[in-house]
Design a protein around this motif. Structure first.
Motif, PDB file in Angstrom:
ATOM      1  N   VAL A  82     104.248  76.813  10.293  1.00 14.97           N
ATOM      2  CA  VAL A  82     104.305  78.169   9.745  1.00 14.97           C
ATOM      3  C   VAL A  82     103.134  78.966  10.294  1.00 14.97           C
ATOM      4  O   VAL A  82     101.993  78.505  10.278  1.00 14.97           O
ATOM      5  CB  VAL A  82     104.309  78.154   8.204  1.00 14.97           C
ATOM      6  N   ARG A  83     103.439  80.162  10.775  1.00 11.24           N
ATOM      7  CA  ARG A  83     102.427  81.007  11.405  1.00 11.24           C
ATOM      8  C   ARG A  83     102.522  82.421  10.837  1.00 11.24           C
ATOM      9  O   ARG A  83     103.613  82.933  10.626  1.00 11.24           O
ATOM     10  CB  ARG A  83     102.619  81.052  12.919  1.00 11.24           C
ATOM     11  N   ASN A  84     101.368  83.024  10.652  1.00 10.77           N
ATOM     12  CA  ASN A  84     101.313  84.380  10.119  1.00 10.77           C
ATOM     13  C   ASN A  84     100.158  85.111  10.790  1.00 10.77           C
ATOM     14  O   ASN A  84      99.053  84.573  10.888  1.00 10.77           O
ATOM     15  CB  ASN A  84     101.104  84.340   8.597  1.00 10.77           C
ATOM     16  N   GLN A  85     100.409  86.350  11.255  1.00  8.14           N
ATOM     17  CA  GLN A  85      99.377  87.067  11.984  1.00  8.14           C
ATOM     18  C   GLN A  85      99.460  88.569  11.727  1.00  8.14           C
ATOM     19  O   GLN A  85     100.551  89.142  11.651  1.00  8.14           O
ATOM     20  CB  GLN A  85      99.504  86.813  13.488  1.00  8.14           C
ATOM     21  N   ALA A  86      98.288  89.193  11.584  1.00 11.99           N
ATOM     22  CA  ALA A  86      98.175  90.646  11.486  1.00 11.99           C
ATOM     23  C   ALA A  86      97.209  91.114  12.564  1.00 11.99           C
ATOM     24  O   ALA A  86      96.115  90.555  12.704  1.00 11.99           O
ATOM     25  CB  ALA A  86      97.667  91.062  10.109  1.00 11.99           C
ATOM     26  N   ASN A  87      97.603  92.136  13.324  1.00  9.33           N
ATOM     27  CA  ASN A  87      96.774  92.684  14.395  1.00  9.33           C
ATOM     28  C   ASN A  87      96.679  94.197  14.243  1.00  9.33           C
ATOM     29  O   ASN A  87      97.704  94.881  14.148  1.00  9.33           O
ATOM     30  CB  ASN A  87      97.348  92.359  15.776  1.00  9.33           C
ATOM     31  N   ALA A  88      95.460  94.712  14.223  1.00  9.10           N
ATOM     32  CA  ALA A  88      95.237  96.157  14.148  1.00  9.10           C
ATOM     33  C   ALA A  88      94.367  96.574  15.328  1.00  9.10           C
ATOM     34  O   ALA A  88      93.342  95.952  15.606  1.00  9.10           O
ATOM     35  CB  ALA A  88      94.557  96.526  12.831  1.00  9.10           C
ATOM     36  N   VAL A  89      94.775  97.633  16.016  1.00 16.19           N
ATOM     37  CA  VAL A  89      94.063  98.113  17.209  1.00 16.19           C
ATOM     38  C   VAL A  89      93.772  99.592  17.065  1.00 16.19           C
ATOM     39  O   VAL A  89      94.642 100.384  16.692  1.00 16.19           O
ATOM     40  CB  VAL A  89      94.904  97.870  18.484  1.00 16.19           C
ATOM     41  N   GLY A  90      92.527  99.988  17.368  1.00 19.78           N
ATOM     42  CA  GLY A  90      92.141 101.389  17.502  1.00 19.78           C
ATOM     43  C   GLY A  90      91.729 101.634  18.940  1.00 19.78           C
ATOM     44  O   GLY A  90      90.936 100.885  19.496  1.00 19.78           O
ATOM     45  N   LEU A  91      92.284 102.687  19.558  1.00 18.85           N
ATOM     46  CA  LEU A  91      92.092 102.874  20.990  1.00 18.85           C
ATOM     47  C   LEU A  91      91.830 104.336  21.341  1.00 18.85           C
ATOM     48  O   LEU A  91      92.608 105.228  21.002  1.00 18.85           O
ATOM     49  CB  LEU A  91      93.345 102.400  21.747  1.00 18.85           C
ATOM     50  N   GLY A  92      90.685 104.584  22.010  1.00 15.88           N
ATOM     51  CA  GLY A  92      90.441 105.861  22.671  1.00 15.88           C
ATOM     52  C   GLY A  92      90.196 107.052  21.776  1.00 15.88           C
ATOM     53  O   GLY A  92      90.461 108.183  22.175  1.00 15.88           O
ATOM     54  N   CYS A  93      89.673 106.854  20.556  1.00 18.69           N
ATOM     55  CA  CYS A  93      89.335 107.978  19.683  1.00 18.69           C
ATOM     56  C   CYS A  93      87.807 108.141  19.613  1.00 18.69           C
ATOM     57  O   CYS A  93      87.061 107.336  20.163  1.00 18.69           O
ATOM     58  CB  CYS A  93      89.913 107.756  18.286  1.00 18.69           C
ATOM     59  N   THR A  94      87.347 109.183  18.941  1.00 14.23           N
ATOM     60  CA  THR A  94      85.917 109.466  18.855  1.00 14.23           C
ATOM     61  C   THR A  94      85.515 109.642  17.395  1.00 14.23           C
ATOM     62  O   THR A  94      86.369 109.752  16.505  1.00 14.23           O
ATOM     63  CB  THR A  94      85.559 110.744  19.627  1.00 14.23           C
ATOM     64  N   ALA A  95      84.205 109.717  17.166  1.00 10.11           N
ATOM     65  CA  ALA A  95      83.704 109.895  15.804  1.00 10.11           C
ATOM     66  C   ALA A  95      84.162 111.231  15.226  1.00 10.11           C
ATOM     67  O   ALA A  95      84.367 111.355  14.007  1.00 10.11           O
ATOM     68  CB  ALA A  95      82.187 109.815  15.803  1.00 10.11           C
ATOM     69  N   ASP A  96      84.321 112.251  16.063  1.00 14.86           N
ATOM     70  CA  ASP A  96      84.785 113.560  15.606  1.00 14.86           C
ATOM     71  C   ASP A  96      86.310 113.638  15.512  1.00 14.86           C
ATOM     72  O   ASP A  96      86.855 114.580  14.935  1.00 14.86           O
ATOM     73  CB  ASP A  96      84.286 114.657  16.555  1.00 14.86           C
ATOM     74  N   ASP A  97      86.974 112.691  16.113  1.00 11.93           N
ATOM     75  CA  ASP A  97      88.434 112.681  16.153  1.00 11.93           C
ATOM     76  C   ASP A  97      88.882 111.225  16.007  1.00 11.93           C
ATOM     77  O   ASP A  97      89.490 110.644  16.900  1.00 11.93           O
ATOM     78  CB  ASP A  97      88.910 113.276  17.483  1.00 11.93           C
ATOM     79  N   HIS A  98      88.584 110.647  14.844  1.00 11.55           N
ATOM     80  CA  HIS A  98      88.691 109.200  14.693  1.00 11.55           C
ATOM     81  C   HIS A  98      90.127 108.752  14.409  1.00 11.55           C
ATOM     82  O   HIS A  98      90.992 109.546  14.044  1.00 11.55           O
ATOM     83  CB  HIS A  98      87.766 108.707  13.578  1.00 11.55           C
ATOM     84  N   CYS A  99      90.332 107.445  14.560  1.00 11.99           N
ATOM     85  CA  CYS A  99      91.630 106.822  14.320  1.00 11.99           C
ATOM     86  C   CYS A  99      91.534 105.864  13.131  1.00 11.99           C
ATOM     87  O   CYS A  99      90.458 105.407  12.763  1.00 11.99           O
ATOM     88  CB  CYS A  99      92.082 106.030  15.545  1.00 11.99           C
ATOM     89  N   ARG A 100      92.704 105.547  12.593  1.00 14.71           N
ATOM     90  CA  ARG A 100      92.794 104.586  11.485  1.00 14.71           C
ATOM     91  C   ARG A 100      93.995 103.681  11.751  1.00 14.71           C
ATOM     92  O   ARG A 100      95.127 104.162  11.909  1.00 14.71           O
ATOM     93  CB  ARG A 100      92.969 105.311  10.155  1.00 14.71           C
ATOM     94  N   SER A 101      93.741 102.379  11.807  1.00 13.43           N
ATOM     95  CA  SER A 101      94.794 101.404  12.086  1.00 13.43           C
ATOM     96  C   SER A 101      94.733 100.296  11.040  1.00 13.43           C
ATOM     97  O   SER A 101      93.688  99.671  10.861  1.00 13.43           O
ATOM     98  CB  SER A 101      94.626 100.823  13.494  1.00 13.43           C
ATOM     99  N   VAL A 102      95.858 100.065  10.365  1.00 23.55           N
ATOM    100  CA  VAL A 102      95.915  99.063   9.299  1.00 23.55           C
ATOM    101  C   VAL A 102      97.135  98.171   9.513  1.00 23.55           C
ATOM    102  O   VAL A 102      98.249  98.665   9.723  1.00 23.55           O
ATOM    103  CB  VAL A 102      96.010  99.721   7.904  1.00 23.55           C
ATOM    104  N   ALA A 103      96.935  96.860   9.479  1.00 26.04           N
ATOM    105  CA  ALA A 103      98.034  95.887   9.558  1.00 26.04           C
ATOM    106  C   ALA A 103      97.823  94.816   8.495  1.00 26.04           C
ATOM    107  O   ALA A 103      96.766  94.187   8.455  1.00 26.04           O
ATOM    108  CB  ALA A 103      98.096  95.253  10.945  1.00 26.04           C
TER     109      ALA A 103
END
Length: 224
Positions: A82-103
């Motif tokens: 049995v295998r279970n995996q969560a992957n969250a990636v944030g790519l190419g954003c800035t502190a003034d224009d930030h990203c949010r990624s949740v898995a």
């Protein structure tokens, strides 16, 4: 900013895997169908369950949040992976224009047998790549229910799990800070554990004691 891998020993988001009685480790995978006879109690030589949730936020799509909640009922098996995996990636954003990624990935597996050979793998990975000020959170929760004889979750248990699933969906879509989101995801996992413990308490007894094992792995960026 260069690619960041999460620190393993420090930080509000990063948690080491927790396992009770079973071995938990990392593994990638793509969703795999449960064997056709999995819930019938007919002996299976080997059962396999693989679940994965992936989210990616970038300068084109600043917010992405995904979750999964799966229940696999195998019946009697000689061996299981049995295998279970969560992957969250944030790519190419800035502190003034930030990203949010949740898995977030919740996996529940039930299986029966007196001497079942089990390999359980569970992993949460969060990565920021050239993403100053971004938030990523990956949480993997794996519940392995092992009983001497086949256990079918009753309607009341299924309804309770469905309710937790709905609340997980709402939590994932929320705008809560990642630290609070992690805290509430842990609370939902604790509730799942309680529901499953109640279910196995009513399971037929055998030479081996029925058990519920939780594997938990959370990871996030920034680390503080």
């Amino acid at each position: 900013m260069n690619q960041h891998r999460k620190p393993r020993k420090h930080g509000a988001f990063t948690q080491r895997a927790v396992s009770v009685g079973l071995f938990a480790a990392g593994a990638a995978g793509i969703a795999t169908a449960v064997p056709a006879q999995a819930a019938t109690g007919v002996p299976q030589h080997t059962a396999v369950a693989t679940d994965q949730t992936f989210s990616r936020a970038d300068f084109h799509h600043h917010t992405e949040a995904r979750d999964s909640f799966t229940v696999r009922q195998f019946g009697t098996v000689a061996a299981a992976t049995v295998r279970n995996q969560a992957n969250a990636v944030g790519l190419g954003c800035t502190a003034d224009d930030h990203c949010r990624s949740v898995a977030l990935s919740f996996q529940i597996v039930t299986m029966a047998g007196e001497h079942t050979r089990l390999t359980a793998l569970n992993r949460g990975d969060a990565v920021n790549n050239h993403c100053d000020g971004c938030q990523t959170l990956a949480g993997a929760y794996q519940f392995v229910v092992s009983t001497p004889h086949p256990l079918t979750l009753d309607r009341a248990t299924a309804r309770h799990l469905d309710d937790i699933h709905r609340r997980l969906d709402a939590l994932t879509r929320s705008t809560l800070p990642a630290t609070e989101l992690k805290k509430q995801a842990d609370a939902l996992a604790a509730e799942v554990n309680t529901v499953l413990q109640s279910a196995v308490a009513k399971a037929p007894q055998g030479a081996d004691r029925p058990t519920v094992t939780l594997h938990r792995h959370l990871d996030g960026w920034p680390a503080h």
